[in-house]
Design a protein around this motif. Structure first.
Motif, mmCIF file in Angstrom:
data_model
loop_
_atom_site.group_PDB
_atom_site.id
_atom_site.type_symbol
_atom_site.label_atom_id
_atom_site.label_comp_id
_atom_site.label_asym_id
_atom_site.label_seq_id
_atom_site.Cartn_x
_atom_site.Cartn_y
_atom_site.Cartn_z
ATOM 1 N N LEU A 126 0.857 -1.228 -0.172
ATOM 2 C CA LEU A 126 0.153 -0.094 -0.010
ATOM 3 C C LEU A 126 0.752 1.247 0.043
ATOM 4 C CD1 LEU A 126 -2.723 -1.002 2.566
ATOM 5 C CD2 LEU A 126 -3.013 -0.616 0.063
ATOM 6 N N LEU A 127 0.574 2.203 -0.854
ATOM 7 C CA LEU A 127 1.340 3.353 -0.989
ATOM 8 C C LEU A 127 0.566 4.615 -0.919
ATOM 9 C CD1 LEU A 127 3.733 2.146 -3.780
ATOM 10 C CD2 LEU A 127 4.433 2.472 -1.585
ATOM 11 N N SER A 128 1.042 5.696 -0.556
ATOM 12 C CA SER A 128 0.302 7.013 -0.507
ATOM 13 C C SER A 128 0.012 7.395 -1.829
ATOM 14 C CB SER A 128 1.100 8.064 0.137
ATOM 15 O OG SER A 128 2.215 8.573 -0.536
ATOM 16 N N CYS A 129 -1.310 8.009 -2.031
ATOM 17 C CA CYS A 129 -1.693 8.446 -3.333
ATOM 18 C C CYS A 129 -1.315 9.808 -3.764
ATOM 19 C CB CYS A 129 -3.394 8.318 -3.132
ATOM 20 S SG CYS A 129 -4.230 7.842 -4.744
ATOM 21 N N VAL A 135 4.499 0.202 -14.547
ATOM 22 C CA VAL A 135 4.267 0.646 -13.217
ATOM 23 C C VAL A 135 4.100 2.017 -12.959
ATOM 24 C CG1 VAL A 135 4.942 0.494 -10.676
ATOM 25 C CG2 VAL A 135 5.055 -1.691 -12.383
ATOM 26 N N GLY A 136 4.963 2.834 -13.544
ATOM 27 C CA GLY A 136 5.023 4.307 -13.170
ATOM 28 C C GLY A 136 3.804 4.870 -13.740
ATOM 29 N N GLU A 137 3.654 4.581 -14.966
ATOM 30 C CA GLU A 137 2.304 5.145 -15.648
ATOM 31 C C GLU A 137 0.879 4.721 -14.875
ATOM 32 O OE1 GLU A 137 2.110 7.258 -17.695
ATOM 33 O OE2 GLU A 137 4.105 7.317 -18.307
ATOM 34 N N LEU A 138 0.819 3.383 -14.421
ATOM 35 C CA LEU A 138 -0.647 3.106 -13.657
ATOM 36 C C LEU A 138 -0.490 3.638 -12.251
ATOM 37 C CD1 LEU A 138 -0.864 -0.587 -14.511
ATOM 38 C CD2 LEU A 138 -2.047 1.274 -15.783
ATOM 39 N N ALA A 139 0.714 3.885 -11.837
ATOM 40 C CA ALA A 139 0.769 4.467 -10.503
ATOM 41 C C ALA A 139 0.455 6.041 -10.375
ATOM 42 C CB ALA A 139 1.923 4.030 -9.757
ATOM 43 N N LEU A 182 -3.059 10.318 -9.787
ATOM 44 C CA LEU A 182 -3.437 11.903 -10.251
ATOM 45 C C LEU A 182 -5.137 11.768 -10.577
ATOM 46 C CD1 LEU A 182 -2.982 14.534 -11.560
ATOM 47 C CD2 LEU A 182 -2.803 13.412 -13.760
ATOM 48 N N HIS A 183 -5.579 10.648 -10.845
ATOM 49 C CA HIS A 183 -7.109 10.357 -11.347
ATOM 50 C C HIS A 183 -7.562 9.689 -10.441
ATOM 51 C CE1 HIS A 183 -5.777 12.487 -14.989
ATOM 52 N NE2 HIS A 183 -5.114 11.431 -15.212
#
Length: 157
Positions: free
Chosen positions: A15-18, A48-52, A57-58
């Motif tokens: 789990l990571l901060s949004c 991963v960079g794009e999906l994360a 962002l969205h």
């Protein structure tokens, strides 16, 4: 040992901060896990960079995290899943051309180009999971968007 042997049993869940920092950490953790197994990292890092980044962002809901999962369900393939808490905003690849000076709008085009296949799974409410499967060895000629049934294999972070 082949790449498939190194990937056997790989499973990363965090789990990571949004935030942008969380998206960067998702990419770095995935690269570190793959590199520790002697697997290629470039394509996975981009996906991963794009999906994360899209989740941050969205898919951002104040006080909620996003979940990164990376696993090798079949030899030679990496499945990347990013789950966020804003299910009503499902991603779609850009249908209109993006201007040459635009600073956004190309992320899912990159995912579509790099992944063997990708899609969105909705649920449980209010979550969505955007997933992609990336070849760890070789490249498949078939790439496509796959619609998954509602509520399949996700838990809300």
């Amino acid at each position: 040992m082949s790449d498939e042997t190194h990937a056997d049993g790989m499973h990363l869940t965090v789990l990571l901060s949004c935030t942008r920092r969380g998206a960067r950490l998702a990419r770095l953790l995935t690269v570190a896990e793959l590199a520790s197994r002697g697997l290629p990292t470039d394509t996975a890092a981009h996906v991963v960079g794009e999906l994360a980044a899209n989740a941050a962002l969205h898919g951002r809901v104040p006080g909620r995290s996003f979940r990164l999962r990376a696993s090798c369900p079949v030899p030679g393939s990496l499945r990347i899943e990013v789950t966020d808490a804003l299910g009503e905003r499902a991603p779609r690849p850009a249908t209109l051309p993006v201007g040459p000076d635009a600073e956004s709008g190309r992320g899912l085009l990159l995912v579509e180009a790099l992944a063997e296949r990708w899609g969105v799974t909705h649920g449980p409410f209010p979550c969505k999971t955007v997933w992609a499967e990336v070849a760890l060895v070789g490249v498949s000629p078939q790439r496509r968007l796959v619609e998954a049934p509602y509520g399949r294999r996700t838990n809300c972070p």
